[in-house]
Design an enzyme around this catalytic site. Sequence first.
Site, short mmCIF file in Angstrom:
data_model
loop_
_atom_site.label_atom_id
_atom_site.label_comp_id
_atom_site.label_asym_id
_atom_site.label_seq_id
_atom_site.Cartn_x
_atom_site.Cartn_y
_atom_site.Cartn_z
CE1 TYR A 41 30.66 47.29 49.15
CE2 TYR A 41 32.64 47.80 47.91
CZ TYR A 41 31.42 47.17 48.00
OH TYR A 41 30.96 46.40 46.95
CD GLN A 69 29.99 39.02 39.60
OE1 GLN A 69 30.19 40.17 39.22
NE2 GLN A 69 28.90 38.66 40.24
CG HIS A 101 30.55 37.12 48.37
ND1 HIS A 101 29.82 36.88 47.23
CD2 HIS A 101 30.88 38.44 48.30
CE1 HIS A 101 29.69 38.00 46.53
NE2 HIS A 101 30.33 38.95 47.15
CB SER A 127 36.69 33.09 51.51
OG SER A 127 35.63 33.30 50.58
N GLY A 128 39.68 34.77 52.27
CA GLY A 128 40.59 34.89 53.41
C GLY A 128 42.06 34.78 53.10
NE ARG A 182 42.98 39.51 54.10
CZ ARG A 182 41.95 39.06 53.38
NH1 ARG A 182 42.16 38.22 52.37
NH2 ARG A 182 40.72 39.45 53.63
C1 LIG Z 1 35.10 45.17 47.78
C2 LIG Z 1 34.66 43.82 47.29
C3 LIG Z 1 33.72 43.74 46.28
C4 LIG Z 1 33.28 42.48 45.82
N1 LIG Z 1 32.41 42.42 44.77
C5 LIG Z 1 32.08 41.22 44.26
C6 LIG Z 1 31.27 41.14 43.08
O1 LIG Z 1 30.88 42.15 42.49
N2 LIG Z 1 30.93 39.90 42.64
C7 LIG Z 1 31.36 38.76 43.26
O2 LIG Z 1 31.03 37.66 42.83
N3 LIG Z 1 32.14 38.82 44.36
C8 LIG Z 1 32.52 40.02 44.85
N4 LIG Z 1 33.37 40.07 45.94
C9 LIG Z 1 33.87 38.82 46.54
C10 LIG Z 1 35.18 38.39 45.88
O3 LIG Z 1 35.00 38.04 44.53
C11 LIG Z 1 35.83 37.21 46.61
O4 LIG Z 1 34.92 36.14 46.67
C12 LIG Z 1 36.29 37.55 48.02
O5 LIG Z 1 36.77 38.87 48.10
C13 LIG Z 1 37.39 36.58 48.44
O6 LIG Z 1 37.81 36.82 49.74
P1 LIG Z 1 39.12 37.69 50.09
O7 LIG Z 1 38.73 39.11 49.87
O8 LIG Z 1 39.35 37.38 51.52
O9 LIG Z 1 40.23 37.24 49.16
C14 LIG Z 1 33.79 41.30 46.40
C15 LIG Z 1 34.76 41.39 47.42
C16 LIG Z 1 35.20 42.64 47.87
C17 LIG Z 1 36.26 42.69 48.92
#
Ligand SMILES: Cc1cc2nc3c(=O)[nH]c(=O)nc-3n(C[C@H](O)[C@H](O)[C@H](O)COP(=O)(O)O)c2cc1C
Length: 380
Positions: free
Chosen positions: A28, A131, A282, A314-315, A317
């Site tokens: 997930y 958020q 996202h 986003s992305g 690492r």
């Molecule tokens: C497990 C998980 C849950 C997330 N839940 C939300 C959320 O509730 N609201 C939201 O705006 N973004 C959510 N996101 C997106 C993150 O805020 C963010 O945009 C994204 O993880 C960035 O990419 P990265 O994981 O590669 O750093 C979620 C991401 C993950 C991995």
Amino acid sequence: MGSFAHILSIEDARKAAKRRLPRLLFEYIDRGAEDEISIAANRERLDAIELAPSVLIDVTGRSMAAELFGAVQPSPLIIAPTAVAGLVWHDGEIALAKAAAKAGIPFCVSTQSITPIERIAAESGARLWFQLYVWKNRQRTLALIDRAFQAGAEALVLTVDTAVGPIREYNLRNGFSIPLKPSLRAGIDVALHPRWTANVMLRALLTSGVPTYAHYPDEFRTPIGRKSLSTEVDLAPDVTWDDVRLLRERWKGKLILKGILTVEDAEKALAHGVDGIVVSNHGARNLDCAPGPTDALPAIVAAVGEKLEVLADSGVRRGADIARFIALGAKGVMIGRATLFGVAIGGADGASHVLNLLHQQLSATMGMLGARELSDIRLA
Ligand SMILES: Cc1cc2nc3c(=O)[nH]c(=O)nc-3n(C[C@H](O)[C@H](O)[C@H](O)COP(=O)(O)O)c2cc1C
């Protein structure tokens, strides 16, 4: 470094989180949507961005400090909102917020947090953003943001890229759906991860009870995994610029739209009086044919960068990925999965370790680029 001596990179933290978490939870967090094309594309786009090194510059006193919304912080990072972080570690949201506080960066609480913002504020001392996913019942949505404001949230981050639920087939196969469908496979998965079961599920049962979405109104709250008792708090599929207007009138702090990928939308955001945007797909978790934020950023920054605070995610690492987003014009960078992997392996200390790794890597990248401050980082 303590017990994290063997975690030398975000990929190490990811692998350790994979061992620690039940598969249904790890996937997930880790995976994308549909055919997972965007997740690979985000990586390829970031990898292709080269930065220009300037040599023979004294980089002794280099600084990663960033000014976001008028406040100076030691680095340009913000911990991104991630739903159900509290399932990854006992009180996982508080752990993430503590790590953010230690690093001097904001923590963005998700609408779908397991821990209520009031407890996160009281127990972490972090600067908080909140958020928002707009619920079908707008009055209840406004009551929710009032609650976040009361709890001290400095910024409201309206997520605009999730008009409908994404298609993630592995969640269904793994039995990670809401409502949760009990299956032998999910049962075995959980049973094979006793450390997680003891640390998260048993501790939750012994303290606050079965995990729930903490921000849902009391009368609708059910244990995570069951359907909400009312469609009033279902995510609204009819959120429009009228809602942005409504939120702008009500919210007295900074207003940020998260999930903008076109110049037109960035300009509309500006026209609606928001303070900032997050250029984001996202983390490639929603639309599998989305452009990458790295592709969208330069034109968006050229169009609105003087008037809006433009952030990106986003992305990420590596520290170099942060430098890449900064070189493309982002003022701040959100971190989603990387800090979740950290919290999964060691709570607040694990998340702090991951932030330290990213900071060390960014500092090394800046040193080699001859960048004494973030604004010195340039594309090749
Ligand atoms: C497990 C998980 C849950 C997330 N839940 C939300 C959320 O509730 N609201 C939201 O705006 N973004 C959510 N996101 C997106 C993150 O805020 C963010 O945009 C994204 O993880 C960035 O990419 P990265 O994981 O590669 O750093 C979620 C991401 C993950 C991995």
